[in-house]
Motif scaffolding. Structure first.
Motif, PDB file in Angstrom:
ATOM      1  N   ALA A  84      18.366  -8.065  -3.380  1.00  9.78           N
ATOM      2  CA  ALA A  84      19.830  -7.927  -3.357  1.00  9.78           C
ATOM      3  C   ALA A  84      20.449  -8.585  -2.124  1.00  9.78           C
ATOM      4  N   GLY A  85      19.911  -9.740  -1.758  1.00  6.12           N
ATOM      5  CA  GLY A  85      20.476 -10.505  -0.654  1.00  6.12           C
ATOM      6  C   GLY A  85      20.072 -10.020   0.722  1.00  6.12           C
ATOM      7  N   THR A  86      19.164  -9.041   0.785  1.00  8.29           N
ATOM      8  CA  THR A  86      18.729  -8.484   2.069  1.00  8.29           C
ATOM      9  C   THR A  86      17.213  -8.566   2.176  1.00  8.29           C
ATOM     10  N   VAL A  87      16.713  -8.824   3.371  1.00  6.11           N
ATOM     11  CA  VAL A  87      15.277  -8.774   3.614  1.00  6.11           C
ATOM     12  C   VAL A  87      14.953  -7.420   4.241  1.00  6.11           C
ATOM     13  N   PHE A  88      14.030  -6.709   3.620  1.00  8.04           N
ATOM     14  CA  PHE A  88      13.606  -5.400   4.094  1.00  8.04           C
ATOM     15  C   PHE A  88      12.219  -5.478   4.710  1.00  8.04           C
ATOM     16  N   GLN A  89      12.043  -4.715   5.786  1.00  9.62           N
ATOM     17  CA  GLN A  89      10.723  -4.533   6.376  1.00  9.62           C
ATOM     18  C   GLN A  89      10.217  -3.151   5.960  1.00  9.62           C
ATOM     19  N   PHE A  90       9.072  -3.117   5.291  1.00 14.47           N
ATOM     20  CA  PHE A  90       8.464  -1.886   4.816  1.00 14.47           C
ATOM     21  C   PHE A  90       7.111  -1.800   5.511  1.00 14.47           C
ATOM     22  N   VAL A  91       6.975  -0.881   6.452  1.00 15.18           N
ATOM     23  CA  VAL A  91       5.772  -0.855   7.283  1.00 15.18           C
ATOM     24  C   VAL A  91       5.162   0.539   7.284  1.00 15.18           C
ATOM     25  N   GLY A  92       3.846   0.585   7.169  1.00 14.22           N
ATOM     26  CA  GLY A  92       3.117   1.841   7.252  1.00 14.22           C
ATOM     27  C   GLY A  92       1.988   1.712   8.253  1.00 14.22           C
ATOM     28  N   TYR A  93       1.676   2.798   8.953  1.00 14.49           N
ATOM     29  CA  TYR A  93       0.637   2.717   9.965  1.00 14.49           C
ATOM     30  C   TYR A  93       0.034   4.091  10.198  1.00 14.49           C
ATOM     31  N   ALA A  94      -1.137   4.078  10.800  1.00 14.18           N
ATOM     32  CA  ALA A  94      -1.865   5.285  11.163  1.00 14.18           C
ATOM     33  C   ALA A  94      -2.707   4.973  12.383  1.00 14.18           C
ATOM     34  N   THR A  95      -3.308   5.992  12.957  1.00  8.51           N
ATOM     35  CA  THR A  95      -4.259   5.718  14.021  1.00  8.51           C
ATOM     36  C   THR A  95      -5.410   4.913  13.445  1.00  8.51           C
ATOM     37  N   ALA A  96      -6.094   4.186  14.307  1.00  7.45           N
ATOM     38  CA  ALA A  96      -7.215   3.375  13.833  1.00  7.45           C
ATOM     39  C   ALA A  96      -8.252   4.255  13.137  1.00  7.45           C
ATOM     40  N   GLN A  97      -8.448   5.469  13.666  1.00  9.63           N
ATOM     41  CA  GLN A  97      -9.417   6.377  13.054  1.00  9.63           C
ATOM     42  C   GLN A  97      -8.926   6.912  11.711  1.00  9.63           C
ATOM     43  N   GLY A  98      -7.611   7.048  11.562  1.00  8.43           N
ATOM     44  CA  GLY A  98      -7.068   7.627  10.342  1.00  8.43           C
ATOM     45  C   GLY A  98      -6.758   6.627   9.247  1.00  8.43           C
ATOM     46  N   TRP A  99      -6.885   5.329   9.557  1.00  9.92           N
ATOM     47  CA  TRP A  99      -6.513   4.310   8.572  1.00  9.92           C
ATOM     48  C   TRP A  99      -7.402   4.371   7.338  1.00  9.92           C
ATOM     49  N   GLY A 100      -8.663   4.699   7.518  1.00  5.39           N
ATOM     50  CA  GLY A 100      -9.556   4.776   6.363  1.00  5.39           C
ATOM     51  C   GLY A 100      -9.120   5.826   5.367  1.00  5.39           C
ATOM     52  N   SER A 101      -8.534   6.911   5.865  1.00  9.52           N
ATOM     53  CA  SER A 101      -8.077   7.991   4.980  1.00  9.52           C
ATOM     54  C   SER A 101      -6.703   7.713   4.387  1.00  9.52           C
ATOM     55  N   HIS A 102      -5.857   7.005   5.126  1.00  9.58           N
ATOM     56  CA  HIS A 102      -4.461   6.866   4.707  1.00  9.58           C
ATOM     57  C   HIS A 102      -4.036   5.438   4.370  1.00  9.58           C
ATOM     58  N   GLY A 103      -4.879   4.461   4.657  1.00  8.43           N
ATOM     59  CA  GLY A 103      -4.506   3.073   4.400  1.00  8.43           C
ATOM     60  C   GLY A 103      -4.233   2.792   2.937  1.00  8.43           C
ATOM     61  N   GLY A 104      -5.030   3.390   2.051  1.00  7.82           N
ATOM     62  CA  GLY A 104      -4.818   3.173   0.625  1.00  7.82           C
ATOM     63  C   GLY A 104      -3.474   3.700   0.159  1.00  7.82           C
ATOM     64  N   THR A 105      -3.076   4.871   0.676  1.00  7.92           N
ATOM     65  CA  THR A 105      -1.774   5.436   0.326  1.00  7.92           C
ATOM     66  C   THR A 105      -0.645   4.557   0.831  1.00  7.92           C
ATOM     67  N   VAL A 106      -0.776   4.084   2.066  1.00  9.43           N
ATOM     68  CA  VAL A 106       0.242   3.199   2.634  1.00  9.43           C
ATOM     69  C   VAL A 106       0.415   1.959   1.771  1.00  9.43           C
ATOM     70  N   SER A 107      -0.683   1.308   1.423  1.00  9.62           N
ATOM     71  CA  SER A 107      -0.610   0.083   0.628  1.00  9.62           C
ATOM     72  C   SER A 107       0.016   0.344  -0.731  1.00  9.62           C
ATOM     73  N   SER A 108      -0.345   1.474  -1.349  1.00 14.55           N
ATOM     74  CA  SER A 108       0.203   1.810  -2.667  1.00 14.55           C
ATOM     75  C   SER A 108       1.708   2.003  -2.617  1.00 14.55           C
ATOM     76  N   VAL A 109       2.188   2.673  -1.564  1.00 14.01           N
ATOM     77  CA  VAL A 109       3.629   2.900  -1.434  1.00 14.01           C
ATOM     78  C   VAL A 109       4.354   1.588  -1.216  1.00 14.01           C
ATOM     79  N   LEU A 110       3.857   0.751  -0.303  1.00 13.83           N
ATOM     80  CA  LEU A 110       4.524  -0.516  -0.023  1.00 13.83           C
ATOM     81  C   LEU A 110       4.604  -1.381  -1.273  1.00 13.83           C
ATOM     82  N   ARG A 111       3.538  -1.414  -2.042  1.00 10.56           N
ATOM     83  CA  ARG A 111       3.498  -2.262  -3.236  1.00 10.56           C
ATOM     84  C   ARG A 111       4.283  -1.680  -4.413  1.00 10.56           C
TER      85      ARG A 111
END
Length: 473
Positions: free
Chosen positions: A378-405
């Motif tokens: 709609a004419g705007t560029v959005f930044q959609f960012v998700g992050y976790a601690t390096a130790q927690g990325w294995g548990s939450h990275g999949g959820t972050v990617s799913s939401v962004l996509r």
């Protein structure tokens, strides 16, 4: 969400020493001078306005400010640059920044039923400032959350970053129970000094308890989350009210208060986006994305934020100034401390974007891992960012990617929620709360309407009584 931003770490510094508490007269540890305290608080005003917004009703703003200023000018710290603001937020809350900057939400105004109740809430927040509770909490509480630690990495705009970060700090302050008891008692005194009927004050705390019970939340409304009940709060405030020798001439000003809030927006403004059935939908910008079940959600004017319940991960949507996803991604990766993975072009329901993983180490923070999506819609560029601690990325990275996509345009036949507003009416005949709720056309349920009016759900209200109801705009 109307203007979207990010959050950033706020810092404060001061010289440790002792000072006399202006309310108690006792010596206490002081980390900041009064001038530093004022600057800490003053910085919150534009931050709150950017992140949450102020109610666009000058008459209501002036009304609340006039009540607050009378009490503040008669307090132990009249010299502070006191300000009072009505925040455009449906949460039932009020909060104080150091130095005399007081905020009440339209959400808490909606559940009160007299000017005397409002005076009690304002007096309580003024007391947090005069007794220096707010500055003590901010001095020890800044920078505690993962989102605050990571904010300097994910936002390139200092103005934008300071907005949401400052508000996040205010909303995570939590007073001690002794401080709450003291603020309740001082606030009672401030309201009584201005000739308000302090028997109204316990009603506010009864309403907050009812809201908590109705929501099934252990912490109750936002006010109770940051202002914990010191125990027997209703009984204590009622006991203080019972010590007043005479109520002759004391003000309730119920009709004036109801007149002032008549027509005020009730609940969330769907035009700025809302959460529904596991999705966030934005009617004006016509996009949506999925929301993980059980994650905490915040939709303010300056940010849409999702938080893992244990604070291990965060997802945030923000607008950027670049004209294309590629340019936005390039600006993101040029930030100091960012190490980028390979970027991938992507199409989300026809909206073009670029997505990539990254690692970063915020200053004085632990390493984080994340994924960032730059998408044009709609004419705007959005930044959609998700992050976790390096130790927690294995548990939450999949959820972050799913939401962004999951970001995509809403369907052309999507039916959106409608805005609601408070309506103050004078009953022409005796009417039950249940009947009033039915007459709202689904805008509010019986239990919520009963709480709004401070009555039981099975009560019948007499003819001639002014009451609050809710209708669609």
């Amino acid at each position: 969400m109307s203007v979207i931003a990010a959050s950033v770490l706020m810092g404060s510094a001061g010289v440790m020493g002792c000072a006399t508490n202006p309310v108690t007269g006792q010596s206490q540890l002081s980390l900041v001078s009064e001038s530093q305290e004022i600057e800490m608080g003053r910085s919150q005003v534009p931050a709150v306005q950017q992140s949450m917004g102020f109610v666009a009703d000058p008459a209501l703003q002036s009304y609340v400010s006039t009540i607050g200023m009378k009490m503040a000018r008669a307090s132990e710290r009249p010299q502070l640059p006191w300000e009072f603001h009505v925040v455009d937020d449906p949460m039932v809350n009020a909060f104080a920044a150091p130095g005399g900057f007081i905020f009440v939400t339209r959400g808490i105004l909606a559940v009160m039923n007299s000017e005397a109740e409002l005076a009690g809430v304002l007096g309580h927040e003024i007391a947090h400032v005069t007794a220096k509770h707010s500055v003590a909490q901010m001095s020890t509480g800044l920078g505690a959350q993962l989102g605050v630690l990571a904010a300097a990495i994910i936002s390139k705009s200092d103005a934008v970053a300071q907005g949401a970060g400052a508000v996040a700090t205010l909303f995570t302050l939590k007073y001690g129970r002794d401080q709450e008891t003291q603020a309740d008692q001082i606030g009672h005194r401030y309201a009584l000094t201005q000739r308000y009927d302090v028997r109204e004050i316990p009603k506010t705390f009864m309403t907050l308890e009812r809201i908590g019970a109705a929501s099934g939340s252990a912490s109750g409304p936002s006010f109770l989350a940051t202002h914990p009940d010191p125990g027997n709060r209703v009984a204590k405030t009622q006991a203080w009210a019972d010590t007043v020798s005479s109520y002759a001439g004391l003000m309730t000003d119920r009709d004036e208060f109801l007149t002032r809030i008549n027509g005020m927006l009730y609940g969330a403004d769907p035009a700025e986006g809302y959460f529904e059935n596991g999705r966030f939908l934005h009617p004006a910008l016509r996009f949506q994305f999925d929301v993980p079940s059980s994650w905490l959600t915040v939709n303010q004017k300056a940010a849409v934020v999702l938080g893992e319940p244990n604070g291990q991960a965060q997802i945030q949507l923000s607008g950027v100034q670049q004209s294309s996803p590629q340019a936005a991604m390039q600006a993101f990766q040029q930030q100091q401390g960012i190490q980028m993975g390979s970027a991938q072009n992507i199409s989300l329901g026809g909206s073009p974007g670029v997505i990539a993983e990254f690692t970063a180490t915020p200053q004085q923070g632990q390493q984080i891992r994340g994924q960032v999506l730059m998408v044009q819609h709609a004419g705007t560029v959005f930044q959609f960012v998700g992050y976790a601690t390096a130790q927690g990325w294995g548990s939450h990275g999949g959820t972050v990617s799913s939401v962004l996509r999951s970001f995509r345009p809403t369907a052309s036949n999507q039916v959106f929620q409608r805005a609601r507003a408070l309506r103050v009416v004078t009953l022409q005949r005796a009417t039950s709360i249940a009947t009033l709720a039915q007459q709202s056309g689904g805008a509010i349920e019986t239990q919520a309407l009963a709480i709004l009016n401070g009555v039981d759900g099975n009560v019948t209200l007499p003819a001639g009584r002014r009451v609050k109801t809710v209708g669609y705009r």
